[in-house]
Design a protein around this motif. Sequence first.
Motif, PDB file in Angstrom:
ATOM      1  N   LEU A 188     -34.361  60.809  -3.399  1.00 55.85           N
ATOM      2  CA  LEU A 188     -34.165  60.769  -1.708  1.00 55.85           C
ATOM      3  C   LEU A 188     -33.082  59.862  -1.247  1.00 55.85           C
ATOM      4  CD1 LEU A 188     -35.693  60.775   1.019  1.00 55.85           C
ATOM      5  CD2 LEU A 188     -36.651  58.571   0.367  1.00 55.85           C
ATOM      6  N   GLN A 189     -32.199  60.592  -0.523  1.00 49.00           N
ATOM      7  CA  GLN A 189     -31.067  60.064  -0.009  1.00 49.00           C
ATOM      8  C   GLN A 189     -31.135  60.065   1.370  1.00 49.00           C
ATOM      9  OE1 GLN A 189     -27.476  61.795  -1.729  1.00 49.00           O
ATOM     10  NE2 GLN A 189     -28.557  61.758  -3.715  1.00 49.00           N
ATOM     11  N   ILE A 190     -30.923  58.788   2.250  1.00 49.90           N
ATOM     12  CA  ILE A 190     -30.833  58.810   3.665  1.00 49.90           C
ATOM     13  C   ILE A 190     -29.564  58.115   3.963  1.00 49.90           C
ATOM     14  CG2 ILE A 190     -32.177  57.742   5.641  1.00 49.90           C
ATOM     15  CD1 ILE A 190     -34.360  57.369   3.984  1.00 49.90           C
ATOM     16  N   GLY A 191     -28.787  58.718   4.772  1.00 46.49           N
ATOM     17  CA  GLY A 191     -27.455  58.405   5.057  1.00 46.49           C
ATOM     18  C   GLY A 191     -27.528  57.136   5.940  1.00 46.49           C
ATOM     19  N   SER A 192     -26.383  56.588   5.829  1.00 46.26           N
ATOM     20  CA  SER A 192     -26.324  55.056   6.892  1.00 46.26           C
ATOM     21  C   SER A 192     -26.429  55.270   8.332  1.00 46.26           C
ATOM     22  CB  SER A 192     -25.030  54.241   6.396  1.00 46.26           C
ATOM     23  OG  SER A 192     -23.925  55.270   6.705  1.00 46.26           O
ATOM     24  N   GLN A 193     -25.979  56.545   8.835  1.00 44.72           N
ATOM     25  CA  GLN A 193     -26.221  56.856  10.247  1.00 44.72           C
ATOM     26  C   GLN A 193     -27.595  57.414  10.495  1.00 44.72           C
ATOM     27  OE1 GLN A 193     -22.747  59.747  10.416  1.00 44.72           O
ATOM     28  NE2 GLN A 193     -21.495  58.115  11.494  1.00 44.72           N
TER      29      GLN A 193
END
Length: 364
Positions: A341-346
């Motif tokens: 799971l990858q959630i971008g900083s924006q």
Amino acid sequence: MLALAALAVAVPAVPAFAATQWWSATPQVQIGKDAKVNVRNKGAKGDGVHNDTAAFQAAIDSLPASGGTVVVPAGRYMIDAEKSIRMRSHTRLLLDPSAELVVIPNSVGRSRLIRVWNVTDVRIVGGSMTGDRAKHMGTSGEWGMGIDIIASKNVVVKGVHLSEFWGDGLYIGAKGSGRYLKVSENVTILNVVSDHNRRQGLSITPAKNVYVVNSTFSNTRGTLPEAGIDIEPQVQGPTSSIRLENNTFIGNHGNGIELHTNISDIAIVNNKMTSNRGFGVLSVGASNLKIERNQATQNMLAAVGITHSAHDVEIRDNVLQYNSTRYMSAAKSGGGLDRDLQIGSQAYRVSRAGNTYSNPKYND
């Protein structure tokens, strides 16, 4: 696009989902009841040699204004996709399981085997449809479509096998722009296989109430984005109320499911995404998503990626395991959460609960 920022801290999300159930695997489509015509009676040969386009169109056009059913017996029917088979309102195209519609090789970048354009109440059922990608005589363009649904309402595609198209197996979209935009509405894709097409298994641009269920989107490869399903209206107009349920996304050269901006109320429920070269699901700035009870395993990048300014996303009760196979063994547990799971900083207002990951210490 595939390189995401560090995993952001999840905060509660409240996506804007439809309050009532609009989808059904048995939608009501008004087809003419009394008229039926066999394409063989209009001159179709089905011998794999003769151009049967005119015979198909003659059969469709012979139906009364109230519509009816066009019957396609077993056979291999050669179709000119530059002219297309053009569906009319209140009409069913009923193919025998052993009937195959085959695109006559052409050199153009834009063609459609079947046009469902600006009509209402259409069913396309059974058989198989094959594009010309192996024998295509041109090198440009990416819009050689199988079934092209534009500005139409109450459409069902059921039990059809689509493969080898120069562009997409299926395309759902709109015509016009701005105040004159007319989107496709109430489209059901049921028990369909879209395999080894060049650009997409299915593209969805401006549309409303699209239900894709019990279908397979596999082995898309040839020209970007190469996704199983790509929901990408962007500046063309809004897309809303899309439900992808009980589908399989396998072996696509891009992402299993790809989502872009200008969409809302997208539910991805109980699907299987495996062995895709990109992500199982990738949201590039898309908002108002529900990703629930899916199984995403052995995708080359992460199972789920939420990037750019994506927001209002629920990620709940999924099995997201053994991904990032470009870098890690699919048989080995462990690794960081960003393996799955990858959630971008924006991204913001992204919540997760009840998910299972490769490394049990990150389980929600």
